[in-house]
Design a protein around this motif. Structure first.
Motif, short mmCIF file in Angstrom:
data_model
loop_
_atom_site.label_atom_id
_atom_site.label_comp_id
_atom_site.label_asym_id
_atom_site.label_seq_id
_atom_site.Cartn_x
_atom_site.Cartn_y
_atom_site.Cartn_z
N PRO A 171 2.27 7.13 9.56
CA PRO A 171 3.74 7.67 9.83
C PRO A 171 4.68 6.65 10.07
CG PRO A 171 2.06 8.87 11.01
CD PRO A 171 1.56 7.51 10.54
N MET A 172 5.72 6.43 9.34
CA MET A 172 6.58 5.53 9.36
C MET A 172 7.73 5.80 10.45
SD MET A 172 5.42 2.98 8.09
CE MET A 172 4.29 2.43 6.68
N THR A 173 8.01 7.20 10.51
CA THR A 173 8.90 7.68 11.48
C THR A 173 8.49 9.13 11.75
OG1 THR A 173 11.25 8.45 11.86
CG2 THR A 173 10.21 8.60 9.55
N PRO A 248 12.32 0.58 4.95
CA PRO A 248 11.76 -0.76 4.96
C PRO A 248 10.46 -0.90 5.21
CG PRO A 248 13.96 -0.91 5.96
CD PRO A 248 13.83 0.39 5.77
N SER A 249 10.05 -0.20 6.28
CA SER A 249 8.52 -0.20 6.60
C SER A 249 7.82 0.49 5.39
CB SER A 249 8.31 0.52 7.76
OG SER A 249 8.93 1.78 7.76
N SER A 250 8.08 1.13 4.74
CA SER A 250 7.36 1.87 3.68
C SER A 250 7.09 0.86 2.64
CB SER A 250 8.15 2.93 2.95
OG SER A 250 8.69 3.70 4.09
N PRO A 275 9.18 8.97 4.02
CA PRO A 275 9.03 7.49 4.25
C PRO A 275 7.27 7.52 4.38
CG PRO A 275 9.56 8.14 6.31
CD PRO A 275 9.81 9.40 5.35
N GLN A 276 6.78 8.23 4.61
CA GLN A 276 5.35 8.27 5.32
C GLN A 276 4.28 7.48 4.02
OE1 GLN A 276 6.42 8.51 7.78
NE2 GLN A 276 6.95 10.71 8.37
N ALA A 298 5.04 4.09 13.32
CA ALA A 298 5.79 4.66 14.61
C ALA A 298 4.80 5.34 15.48
CB ALA A 298 6.72 5.92 14.01
N VAL A 299 3.71 6.17 14.90
CA VAL A 299 2.68 6.29 15.61
C VAL A 299 1.34 5.82 15.13
CG1 VAL A 299 3.94 8.60 16.42
CG2 VAL A 299 2.66 8.63 14.67
#
Ligand code: PMV
Length: 313
Positions: A171-173, A248-250, A275-276, A298-299
């Protein structure tokens, strides 16, 4: 009172776009896997009026009311209402398929609460579809096929089929997505010049993924997965206005996974309306995937086995 648990259905080959003249009838076939490590648990009792709570918050939207209408018709019990309390073990509405497990668990628990039989899985799948298309797949466990235009999904292999397979959800967010999948699909169908190409090319990928699953061939599956999600996103990027879920993290994760594959590790990503990143890999490589992507998440990433069907508990 009845209580049901269901797992999200992660599409390896995507459903994206509906045909007209039905409720959530897919324009493209999809092939999916159920995720054991993530779950929705839903408790339903018969009541005077309808109410849906998700993680303690009131979520009695028009969509929820329409779904309860569909359940009443299904059960032949127009006189009853439903009180449902649902909780997710993972972020809701963030692109981790909470609507799939959510409506599958809600369909099963509601029908049981209305004192109607729940053993007809295709019928339950068609009912869950009224809430969210992907929920038709979450009714089943293991590996699931949902054909283009079909009312119900079907199981192709059960959850024991590929014991070594793992899915790493990154999970990116935890924020809810800015545009829901219903709206984004509609926009793609209505405005993307690539939409028809996407629909016409999809059957090839559905076939390819099924063959790869039958052969338990992760490279072959991975390549079909990649083509499917990237073609789906092409319809989003070219919608008017465009839908861009990626962070961006994706994108950083996609490059890191490419590097892992060049090092000989079978780790193939897919993405949904969010975005995951979800990575399909083997048990022996799950730690390497978590190590490679963990700092972007993110988690903490969740490593899952293949899950079973929706069930009463
Ligand atoms: O059925 P929905 O509205 O949850 O849409 C699902 C869309 C994707 O997750 C992007 C693809 C899929 O097949 O699950």
């Amino acid at each position: 009172m009845s209580r049901a648990v269901a797992h999200p259905s992660l599409a390896l080959v995507k459903y994206w776009g509906k045909v007209s003249g039905g409720v959530n009838l897919p324009a493209t076939g999809s092939v999916a896997v159920s995720l054991e490590a993530l779950a929705t648990e839903t408790e339903v009792s018969v009541a005077a009026s309808d109410r849906l709570e998700i993680n303690g918050d009131d979520a009695t939207t028009d969509a929820a009311r329409r779904f309860f209408d569909a359940v009443r018709t299904f059960c032949g019990r127009e006189e009853i209402g439903f009180h449902a309390r649902s909780s997710n073990s993972f972020p809701t509405g963030a692109g981790l398929a909470s609507s799939a497990s959510g409506y599958a668990a809600l369909a099963l628990a509601s029908v049981a609460a209305a004192d109607r039989p729940v053993h007809n899985r295709p019928a339950l799948s068609a009912l869950a579809r009224a809430g969210s298309g992907s929920a038709s797949r979450s009714v089943f466990g293991g590996f699931v096929l949902w054909r283009a235009g079909a009312e119900a999904a079907q199981q192709i292999h059960d959850e024991q089929w590929w014991p070594d397979l793992r899915i790493v959800a990154v999970p990116m967010t935890t924020a809810a997505k800015p545009v829901g999948s219903r709206e984004a699909m509609q926009r793609a169908r209505g405005t993307s010049p690539y939409y028809n190409t996407w629909v016409n090319d999809a059957p090839r990928l559905v076939e390819e993924a099924q063959r790869a699953l039958t052969a338990r061939d992760i490279e072959r599956l991975g390549r079909a997965m990649q083509q499917s999600y990237l073609a789906m996103f092409a319809t989003m990027f070219t919608s008017r206005p465009p839908v861009i879920y990626w962070l961006p993290s994706s994108v950083e994760a996609l490059h890191r996974l490419d590097a892992l594959r060049r090092d000989g590790i079978a780790a193939w990503e897919t993405m949904d309306a969010g975005p995951q990143i979800k990575v399909v890999t083997l048990a022996s490589s799950a730690d390497a995937v978590v190590d490679a992507l963990g700092d972007l998440a993110a988690v903490p990433p969740i490593v899952s086995r293949v899950g079973g069907p929706a069930r009463l508990v």
